[in-house]
Design an enzyme around this catalytic site. Structure first.
Site, PDB file in Angstrom:
ATOM      1  N   ASP A 167       0.808  -1.219   0.000  1.00  0.00           N
ATOM      2  CA  ASP A 167       0.000   0.000   0.000  1.00  0.00           C
ATOM      3  C   ASP A 167       0.845   1.275   0.000  1.00  0.00           C
ATOM      4  O   ASP A 167       1.891   1.344   0.647  1.00  0.00           O
ATOM      5  CB  ASP A 167      -0.897  -0.015   1.248  1.00  0.00           C
ATOM      6  CG  ASP A 167      -1.912   1.098   1.239  1.00  0.00           C
ATOM      7  OD1 ASP A 167      -2.402   1.457   0.152  1.00  0.00           O
ATOM      8  OD2 ASP A 167      -2.235   1.607   2.336  1.00  0.00           O
ATOM      9  N   HIS A 168       0.367   2.282  -0.701  1.00  0.00           N
ATOM     10  CA  HIS A 168       0.892   3.656  -0.669  1.00  0.00           C
ATOM     11  C   HIS A 168       2.410   3.746  -0.811  1.00  0.00           C
ATOM     12  O   HIS A 168       3.072   4.425  -0.010  1.00  0.00           O
ATOM     13  CB  HIS A 168       0.449   4.352   0.626  1.00  0.00           C
ATOM     14  CG  HIS A 168      -0.910   4.964   0.522  1.00  0.00           C
ATOM     15  ND1 HIS A 168      -1.186   6.071  -0.253  1.00  0.00           N
ATOM     16  CD2 HIS A 168      -2.081   4.604   1.080  1.00  0.00           C
ATOM     17  CE1 HIS A 168      -2.467   6.363  -0.165  1.00  0.00           C
ATOM     18  NE2 HIS A 168      -3.042   5.491   0.630  1.00  0.00           N
ATOM     19  N   GLY A 194      -7.288   9.612   7.990  1.00  0.00           N
ATOM     20  CA  GLY A 194      -7.243   9.879   9.425  1.00  0.00           C
ATOM     21  C   GLY A 194      -8.548  10.431   9.954  1.00  0.00           C
ATOM     22  O   GLY A 194      -9.610  10.324   9.334  1.00  0.00           O
ATOM     23  N   HIS A 241     -10.047   6.076  -0.815  1.00  0.00           N
ATOM     24  CA  HIS A 241      -9.152   6.123   0.340  1.00  0.00           C
ATOM     25  C   HIS A 241      -9.769   7.011   1.418  1.00  0.00           C
ATOM     26  O   HIS A 241     -10.614   7.855   1.137  1.00  0.00           O
ATOM     27  CB  HIS A 241      -7.788   6.663  -0.067  1.00  0.00           C
ATOM     28  CG  HIS A 241      -7.023   5.735  -0.949  1.00  0.00           C
ATOM     29  ND1 HIS A 241      -5.686   5.918  -1.241  1.00  0.00           N
ATOM     30  CD2 HIS A 241      -7.384   4.614  -1.606  1.00  0.00           C
ATOM     31  CE1 HIS A 241      -5.268   4.951  -2.043  1.00  0.00           C
ATOM     32  NE2 HIS A 241      -6.292   4.153  -2.284  1.00  0.00           N
ATOM     33  N   GLY A 242      -9.334   6.811   2.665  1.00  0.00           N
ATOM     34  CA  GLY A 242      -9.887   7.595   3.753  1.00  0.00           C
ATOM     35  C   GLY A 242     -11.268   7.123   4.157  1.00  0.00           C
ATOM     36  O   GLY A 242     -12.157   7.926   4.450  1.00  0.00           O
ATOM     37  N   SER A 264     -12.158   5.533   6.891  1.00  0.00           N
ATOM     38  CA  SER A 264     -12.431   5.661   8.329  1.00  0.00           C
ATOM     39  C   SER A 264     -13.120   6.985   8.637  1.00  0.00           C
ATOM     40  O   SER A 264     -12.670   8.047   8.192  1.00  0.00           O
ATOM     41  CB  SER A 264     -11.123   5.582   9.126  1.00  0.00           C
ATOM     42  OG  SER A 264     -10.537   4.305   9.012  1.00  0.00           O
ATOM     43  N   VAL A 275      -9.421   1.158   4.695  1.00  0.00           N
ATOM     44  CA  VAL A 275      -9.761   1.430   6.096  1.00  0.00           C
ATOM     45  C   VAL A 275      -8.567   1.073   6.985  1.00  0.00           C
ATOM     46  O   VAL A 275      -8.019  -0.023   6.881  1.00  0.00           O
ATOM     47  CB  VAL A 275     -10.993   0.632   6.560  1.00  0.00           C
ATOM     48  CG1 VAL A 275     -11.350   0.997   8.003  1.00  0.00           C
ATOM     49  CG2 VAL A 275     -12.189   0.878   5.640  1.00  0.00           C
TER      50      VAL A 275
END
Length: 295
Positions: A79-80, A176, A203-204, A206, A226
């Site tokens: 990832d990333h 975040g 993405h993001g 959460s 997540v």
């Protein structure tokens, strides 16, 4: 079973559901992630990033081994990776899919660097997720939530030129904890889903909210990242159970219980619970050479 990113997300895109991409940083969370998917009869994507472990080659092999033994389809993704070195580390560690994140660069540099990595990865049968637009930070949501959104026509051209297998898009989420309430641009998502030929990633995930996530998956998001919510679920479970005195010996089982519960919830929200299928095992060259599944 270990399957390809293209197969998993191709099914999700065609059938109109999403698959959670679960951040699993160690053996406890990796095992919990896959066991939760098996209980839900759900496909799952396991995310590992350079920020999670230094023992990458060892942990990459562990992820593969767990995926091969799983009774449900599992994708293992690096990832990333934010630079050339990190992308190549993921490839060398044996991950069958990588996320090439050059979203903080301008369009031309993002395209050029992503295209180079796609060419390398595809030579060894590794799928690539790229990002266009930029998913920023939740603490700066007033700015990041409305800036650097993905432009549909640019996304179409980007996918055509890079030949990436999946595209992460910016439609109003952030990484975040959010400062303020997340507001997704569903009109933008609708246009992207109609125009972009490859599966879309969000993405993001959460803190974005169940209703937003569920709607986004129904409208064309095939992959939902997540991390923060999973760690929060572990912490909340430990707090609720109490770790005073000898209860501390229950630390790992309670942490795992909280993580599994959040995974199960995500499978339902994304619409992939019950969507597992039987498929031929996808073994990487390293696994083929040194690993046999148990009878």
């Amino acid at each position: 079973m270990l399957v390809s990113l293209n197969e998993m997300l191709g099914r999700a895109k065609a059938e109109g559901y999403g698959v959670p991409a679960i951040s699993a940083a160690n053996e406890v969370t990796l095992r919990a992630c896959i066991e939760a998917a098996e209980k839900a009869n759900s496909p799952v994507i396991v995310l590992t990033g350079y920020y999670m472990t230094d023992a990458l080659n060892y942990y990459g092999r562990m992820v593969e081994d767990f995926a091969v033994r799983a009774s449900v389809p599992v994708v293992a993704m690096w990832d990333h990776s934010s630079n050339f070195k990190e992308s190549i580390r993921g490839i060398r560690a044996g991950f069958p899919s990588i996320m090439v994140d050059r979203s903080s660069l301008n369009y031309e540099e993002n395209l050029a660097q992503t295209k180079e990595l796609v060419r390398i990865a595809h030579c060894v049968d590794i799928a690539v997720e790229a990002e266009l637009g930029h998913v920023g930070k939740g603490f700066n949501y007033d700015v990041d939530g409305v800036s650097s959104l993905t432009v549909p026509d640019e996304a179409v051209q980007f996918v055509k030129e890079t030949e990436c297998d999946c595209l992460a898009v910016a439609i109003g989420t952030a990484h975040g904890v959010y400062k303020g309430e997340p507001k997704l641009h569903f009109d933008l998502l609708k246009e992207l889903a109609e125009k972009v030929p490859v599966p879309l990633a969000l993405h993001g995930g959460s803190g974005t909210g169940d209703e937003n996530i569920s709607k986004a998956c129904r409208m064309g998001i095939s992959k939902v990242n997540v991390a923060n919510e999973l760690m929060r679920a572990c912490y909340d479970a430990l707090q609720a159970d109490g770790m005073e005195g000898n209860n501390i010996y229950k630390f790992w089982p309670v942490l795992e219980k909280g993580y599994k519960a959040k995974c199960a919830h995500l499978f339902e929200v994304c619409g992939c619970a019950g969507k597992a299928w039987n498929a031929p095992q996808r073994l990487t060259a390293k696994v083929q050479a040194g690993f046999k599944t148990e009878a």
